[in-house]
Design an enzyme around this catalytic site. Sequence first.
Site, PDB file in Angstrom:
ATOM      1  CG  ASP A 139       0.088  -5.780   4.140  1.00  0.00           C
ATOM      2  OD1 ASP A 139       1.337  -5.747   4.016  1.00  0.00           O
ATOM      3  OD2 ASP A 139      -0.648  -4.815   3.869  1.00  0.00           O
ATOM      4  NE  ARG A 148       1.862  -3.283   2.418  1.00  0.00           N
ATOM      5  CZ  ARG A 148       0.937  -2.529   1.848  1.00  0.00           C
ATOM      6  NH1 ARG A 148       1.295  -1.555   1.015  1.00  0.00           N
ATOM      7  NH2 ARG A 148      -0.343  -2.728   2.095  1.00  0.00           N
TER       8      ARG A 148
END
Length: 202
Positions: free
Chosen positions: A127, A129
Amino acid sequence: MAEVRARVQLKVGKNSKIPAEIVSFHGLLDGEEHVALIFNNADKEPNPLIRMHSECLTGDVFHSSRCDCGEQLDECIETMHKVGGIILYLRQEGRGIGLYNKIDAYVLQSQGMNTYEANNHLGFADDLREFRDAALMLNALGVNKVKLMTNNPRKVKELTEAGIEIASQVGTSAHIKEGNEAYLAAKVSRGSHMLDLTQVKK
């Protein structure tokens, strides 16, 4: 420091009947055009319901069978229409890898990899983000304490580290449909998402 750039009223949701205010910002860190959707003047409340929703073109717009993003967004809009809240719509397609790379990951998922394994095979972390801009957007709106609507413990951790107080956490439903069972199971087993997937074979 981020600042509000523009605010305008519009109607959203499946039938474009739910009133909301869309807000843009100056001074965000990653240069992306993130926006906030505010329902029932929730930014004036001391402890509003917040949802950080990462952009998913395939799910949000095309209602793809591969994920639950569009259903989560619809659920969030309907809930906030009733009780108020703020959606922070973050332009972080494919957990930060971008649309084309996400489609490449779909190819690998069709060959048997889960969503995290596919990202890793393409050279990306699970991930990519970051949620610092989400905190800056809340700061610009004058919000520093929230009820966070999420099943993802990472969002709780990162928003807290960015200086936003999490008063409570509210989960979303498990939107199980044909085609996304393996995706949801991977979110639970690999991403530690808090979802009840008793109907999903892992």
